[in-house]
Design an enzyme around this catalytic site. Structure first.
Site, PDB file in Angstrom:
ATOM      1  N   LYS A 174     -10.692  -3.041  -2.427  1.00 42.05           N
ATOM      2  CA  LYS A 174     -11.721  -1.924  -2.682  1.00 42.05           C
ATOM      3  C   LYS A 174     -10.965  -0.602  -2.713  1.00 42.05           C
ATOM      4  O   LYS A 174     -11.489   0.578  -2.847  1.00 42.05           O
ATOM      5  CB  LYS A 174     -12.898  -1.984  -1.610  1.00 42.05           C
ATOM      6  CG  LYS A 174     -12.208  -2.024  -0.196  1.00 42.05           C
ATOM      7  CD  LYS A 174     -13.420  -2.184   0.735  1.00 42.05           C
ATOM      8  CE  LYS A 174     -13.453  -2.990   1.907  1.00 42.05           C
ATOM      9  NZ  LYS A 174     -12.118  -2.893   2.930  1.00 42.05           N
ATOM     10  N   LYS A 215       0.773  -1.350   0.103  1.00 36.58           N
ATOM     11  CA  LYS A 215       0.146  -0.015   0.098  1.00 36.58           C
ATOM     12  C   LYS A 215       0.792   1.216  -0.023  1.00 36.58           C
ATOM     13  O   LYS A 215       0.481   2.460  -0.606  1.00 36.58           O
ATOM     14  CB  LYS A 215      -0.845  -0.139   1.175  1.00 36.58           C
ATOM     15  CG  LYS A 215      -1.974  -1.093   1.211  1.00 36.58           C
ATOM     16  CD  LYS A 215      -3.242  -0.789   1.959  1.00 36.58           C
ATOM     17  CE  LYS A 215      -4.467  -1.778   1.462  1.00 36.58           C
ATOM     18  NZ  LYS A 215      -5.609  -1.904   2.692  1.00 36.58           N
ATOM     19  N   LYS A 253      -4.842  -8.845  -6.073  1.00 38.22           N
ATOM     20  CA  LYS A 253      -6.204  -9.131  -5.401  1.00 38.22           C
ATOM     21  C   LYS A 253      -7.103  -8.176  -5.813  1.00 38.22           C
ATOM     22  O   LYS A 253      -6.908  -6.863  -5.875  1.00 38.22           O
ATOM     23  CB  LYS A 253      -5.947  -9.538  -4.073  1.00 38.22           C
ATOM     24  CG  LYS A 253      -5.656  -8.123  -3.063  1.00 38.22           C
ATOM     25  CD  LYS A 253      -5.764  -8.167  -1.677  1.00 38.22           C
ATOM     26  CE  LYS A 253      -5.992  -6.685  -1.116  1.00 38.22           C
ATOM     27  NZ  LYS A 253      -6.329  -6.533   0.063  1.00 38.22           N
TER      28      LYS A 253
HETATM   29  P1  TYM Z   1     -10.374  -5.173   4.812  1.00 36.50           P
HETATM   30  O1  TYM Z   1     -11.497  -4.423   5.264  1.00 36.50           O
HETATM   31  O2  TYM Z   1      -9.705  -4.786   3.858  1.00 36.50           O
HETATM   32  O3  TYM Z   1     -11.067  -6.533   3.993  1.00 36.50           O
HETATM   33  C1  TYM Z   1     -12.365  -7.069   4.670  1.00 36.50           C
HETATM   34  C2  TYM Z   1     -12.121  -8.680   4.648  1.00 36.50           C
HETATM   35  O4  TYM Z   1     -12.172  -9.092   3.324  1.00 36.50           O
HETATM   36  C3  TYM Z   1     -10.911  -9.762   2.891  1.00 36.50           C
HETATM   37  N1  TYM Z   1     -10.732  -9.627   1.622  1.00 36.50           N
HETATM   38  C4  TYM Z   1     -10.511 -10.458   0.553  1.00 36.50           C
HETATM   39  N2  TYM Z   1     -10.626 -11.627   0.464  1.00 36.50           N
HETATM   40  C5  TYM Z   1     -10.704 -12.532  -0.376  1.00 36.50           C
HETATM   41  N3  TYM Z   1     -10.294 -12.025  -1.625  1.00 36.50           N
HETATM   42  C6  TYM Z   1      -9.964 -10.589  -1.878  1.00 36.50           C
HETATM   43  N4  TYM Z   1      -9.568 -10.228  -2.893  1.00 36.50           N
HETATM   44  C7  TYM Z   1     -10.265  -9.849  -0.462  1.00 36.50           C
HETATM   45  N5  TYM Z   1     -10.049  -8.542  -0.136  1.00 36.50           N
HETATM   46  C8  TYM Z   1     -10.221  -8.369   1.101  1.00 36.50           C
HETATM   47  C9  TYM Z   1      -9.910  -9.213   3.972  1.00 36.50           C
HETATM   48  O5  TYM Z   1      -9.010 -10.382   4.004  1.00 36.50           O
HETATM   49  C10 TYM Z   1     -10.785  -9.005   5.026  1.00 36.50           C
HETATM   50  O6  TYM Z   1     -10.978 -10.414   5.801  1.00 36.50           O
HETATM   51  N6  TYM Z   1      -7.472  -5.217   8.873  1.00 36.50           N
HETATM   52  C11 TYM Z   1      -8.828  -5.655   7.970  1.00 36.50           C
HETATM   53  C12 TYM Z   1      -9.737  -5.244   8.957  1.00 36.50           C
HETATM   54  C13 TYM Z   1      -9.861  -5.653  10.283  1.00 36.50           C
HETATM   55  C14 TYM Z   1     -10.185  -7.052  10.977  1.00 36.50           C
HETATM   56  C15 TYM Z   1      -9.724  -6.605  12.381  1.00 36.50           C
HETATM   57  C16 TYM Z   1     -10.236  -8.211  10.596  1.00 36.50           C
HETATM   58  C17 TYM Z   1      -9.658  -4.658  11.246  1.00 36.50           C
HETATM   59  N7  TYM Z   1      -9.505  -5.243  12.634  1.00 36.50           N
HETATM   60  C18 TYM Z   1      -9.917  -7.669  13.365  1.00 36.50           C
HETATM   61  C19 TYM Z   1     -10.299  -9.121  11.389  1.00 36.50           C
HETATM   62  C20 TYM Z   1     -10.169  -8.892  12.809  1.00 36.50           C
HETATM   63  C21 TYM Z   1      -8.826  -5.206   6.576  1.00 36.50           C
HETATM   64  O7  TYM Z   1      -8.306  -4.182   6.163  1.00 36.50           O
HETATM   65  O8  TYM Z   1      -9.863  -5.750   5.979  1.00 36.50           O
END
Ligand code: TYM
Length: 345
Positions: free
Chosen positions: A214, A120, A211
């Site tokens: 968003k 990022k 990947k």
């Molecule tokens: P975030 O908001 O970027 O994404 C949310 C969840 O979606 C999954 N994800 C994907 N899975 C499969 N294929 C993809 N292309 C893809 N893009 C995103 C991410 O792995 C995520 O599970 N840091 C986390 C949010 C968070 C969190 C937490 C998660 C903050 N605190 C505590 C679990 C526990 C994040 O940025 O996910």
């Protein structure tokens, strides 16, 4: 502390969610909420403080947070179950406070090695790479450890962060010689629990080597949950594939085809192997694309119907009640840590 083992996940609200978020994290948690809420406490939250680790339009954030909470309900999260909890991270100040404490036990080097930070930050101008982006995994560890979560369904891109949560929990438990934190299960145990052999990574439709994300500006390779079903079908039909002219992911590096097979499997509730067996050897890509486009547009139509009928009053009542409860649980954990580090007696 929750009195049953905890399954927890969060999805950032920096944009609409896409099918990667849905299939990678939301659906596994909702499946557990529907089938195993007797045995587990289930926490689904919006990590709203995580939303602006990279630049966003702040005037949209609050609406986006509320919208994403509605998405959870549309995805099937039962609101009338006392073992299931929804909340916004910033409404529970213990997340920020524990982060600071954990920050002081976290090495600069270990954060610098986080691949998501490297990816990022490489896309941003140097002066837009915030300290928040850098120590984001520490806040994520606090999110997990405050509630003693054992299982954390996430996509593959979050694996390293999950491992960090285990490391920092172990470090503090050892340093202070007491079980301050429950350790989240190892990544392999997590996969076993959620019935998969590895974390999910849905790829971008235009560039299937990266990947689906968003934070990506163009949006052309992403199917958002709010996309019109026809537009989503178009994006699928124009997905990048290859020029081999034969579907055979076992012989050829076919990132785009593999991704389409994966999406088809998820959208139709079949296994990857079943879908692969159906298309392996086909010499035209059109029928596969048509099947994926069809499955995704049916999925979106159904999802969006459910979204339109979410009861906001019920959602907000549940949210506010859960945030009160979560403050108590999080503060109990924080207090133990504050005592251990010498801030309280
Ligand atoms: P975030 O908001 O970027 O994404 C949310 C969840 O979606 C999954 N994800 C994907 N899975 C499969 N294929 C993809 N292309 C893809 N893009 C995103 C991410 O792995 C995520 O599970 N840091 C986390 C949010 C968070 C969190 C937490 C998660 C903050 N605190 C505590 C679990 C526990 C994040 O940025 O996910």
């Amino acid at each position: 502390m929750h009195n049953k083992p905890v399954i927890l996940t969060g999805l950032r609200a920096n944009n609409d969610l896409h099918i990667g978020n849905y299939f990678g994290a939301l659906l596994p948690l909702i499946d557990m909420a529907k089938t195993r809420s007797e045995e587990f406490e289930i926490n689904l939250f919006v990590p709203d403080l995580h939303s602006f680790t990279t630049p966003i339009d702040h005037s949209q954030l609050y609406d986006q947070i509320m919208h994403n909470l509605r998405l959870f309900v549309a995805a099937g999260l039962p609101l009338d179950n006392p073992n299931i909890h929804i909340y916004r991270q910033s409404y529970i100040p213990a997340h920020s406070e524990l982060t600071w404490i954990l920050d002081c036990f976290t090495g600069f080097g270990e954060m610098s090695r986080m691949t998501q930070f490297k990816d990022k930050s490489a896309k941003l101008l140097a002066d837009r790479v915030s300290v928040g982006l850098f120590n984001y995994p520490v806040l994520m560890a606090a999110d997990i450890l405050l509630y003693g979560a054992s299982y954390v369904p996430v996509g593959d891109d979050q694996t390293q962060h999950l491992e960090f949560a285990r490391d920092i929990a172990t470090r503090l438990n050892n340093e202070f010689q007491e079980p301050l934190f429950v350790l989240p299960r190892s990544v392999s145990e997590q996969h076993k629990f959620f019935g998969k052999d590895q974390g999910l990574r849905i790829k971008d439709l235009v560039d299937p080597t990266k990947k689906m994300s968003k934070s990506d500006q163009s949006g052309k390779g992403i199917v958002f949950l709010g996309d019109k079903p026809n537009d989503a079908a178009k994006k699928i039909r124009s997905a990048t594939t290859d020029s081999f002219g034969r579907i055979d992911i076992h012989k050829q590096e076919q990132a785009g085809i593999r991704n389409l097979l994966q999406i088809l499997a998820l959208a139709t509730g079949r296994t990857f192997d079943e879908v692969d067996a159906e298309y392996n050897g086909h010499e035209q890509y059109g029928p596969l694309k048509a099947a994926v486009a069809d499955a995704i547009s049916t999925f979106l139509t159904d999802f969006q119907d459910k979204l339109a009928s979410v009861d906001d009053a019920q959602l907000i009542a549940k949210l506010e009640a859960d945030e009160k409860l979560m403050n108590q649980i999080a503060n109990d954990t924080l207090y133990k840590v504050q005592k251990a580090v010498g801030l309280r007696i």
